[in-house]
Design an enzyme around this catalytic site. Structure first.
Site, short mmCIF file in Angstrom:
data_model
loop_
_atom_site.label_atom_id
_atom_site.label_comp_id
_atom_site.label_asym_id
_atom_site.label_seq_id
_atom_site.Cartn_x
_atom_site.Cartn_y
_atom_site.Cartn_z
CE1 TYR A 26 -3.33 2.80 0.87
CE2 TYR A 26 -1.97 3.35 2.88
CZ TYR A 26 -2.80 3.76 2.00
OH TYR A 26 -3.68 4.79 2.17
CD GLU A 48 -8.78 8.26 3.91
OE1 GLU A 48 -8.19 8.15 3.29
OE2 GLU A 48 -10.03 9.20 3.95
CD1 TRP A 56 -3.43 2.35 6.39
CD2 TRP A 56 -5.55 3.11 6.43
NE1 TRP A 56 -4.00 2.59 4.92
CE2 TRP A 56 -5.26 2.71 5.10
CE3 TRP A 56 -6.79 3.76 6.90
CZ2 TRP A 56 -6.27 2.94 4.21
CZ3 TRP A 56 -7.71 3.69 5.75
CH2 TRP A 56 -7.34 3.60 4.46
#
Length: 201
Positions: A26, A48, A56
């Site tokens: 990512y 988010e 995350w």
């Protein structure tokens, strides 16, 4: 986030991504790349807002589950979710089963469409805050990277006024980082200059 520095014979990366392979991928392929797709912006907003209070990494591991649950992040379809569909999502173990966050995602899809109707695209709206030019930072350590800024405060206030939920300043700044509105790769990270060259809006 760890400040551990990887072996300098290897490629240097921002230390926050060194937990597992998908996190590194990512970081190397997506984080900080300027996003000009409304669907991709909506995807990050959903993920988010789901992250609030979580890491995350947790959300990234559930990304495919979110993709299936939220119709490949088709905001038109998500905006039409009924109360029955929301109840089914609350029972879905592949996503964060938080009623308020799920309701917020559906609400935000509807507000997202409202922004498109007013501004043409969400991309035009969000990039308008920086006149279409990514902000290029020059951080040398993770401790220097802010969690929020005056600009993210401004955007968060505007989104709130437009009816968005679960998108406070810290989450908005994460969105700015993820979608390349700001380049927060550390200067010594191999992606810093690569991302900087992608500013073509």
């Amino acid at each position: 986030m760890s400040e551990l520095v990887p072996n300098q014979t290897e490629t240097f990366r921002c230390p926050w991504c060194l937990g597992f392979e998908d996190y590194i991928r990512y970081h190397d392929e997506e984080w900080g790349v300027p996003v000009y797709s409304d669907r991709k912006h909506f995807e990050f907003l959903v993920l988010e807002s789901a992250q609030a209070g979580l890491s995350w990494a947790t959300i990234l591991k559930k990304r495919e589950g979110y993709m299936r649950a939220f119709e490949d992040f088709d905001y038109q379809k998500v905006a039409d979710f009924t109360e029955e569909e929301i109840e089914r999502l609350i029972g879905n173990p592949d996503i964060v089963r938080n009623r308020l966050k799920i309701q917020a995602a559906v609400n935000n899809a509807r507000k997202f469409i409202g922004i498109q109707e007013h501004y043409g695209t969400f991309t035009d709206y969000i990039w308008g805050f920086v006149d279409g030019k990514p902000l290029q930072n020059e951080w040398k350590s993770m401790s220097a990277v802010p969690a929020a800024t005056e600009l993210s405060n401004q955007i968060a206030r505007d989104l709130k006024q437009k009816g968005f939920k679960f998108l406070g300043s810290t989450i908005v700044y994460s969105h700015m980082q993820a979608t390349g509105i700001v380049n927060d790769h550390l200067v010594q990270c191999h992606r810093h200059q690569e991302v900087k060259r992608m500013a073509m809006y």
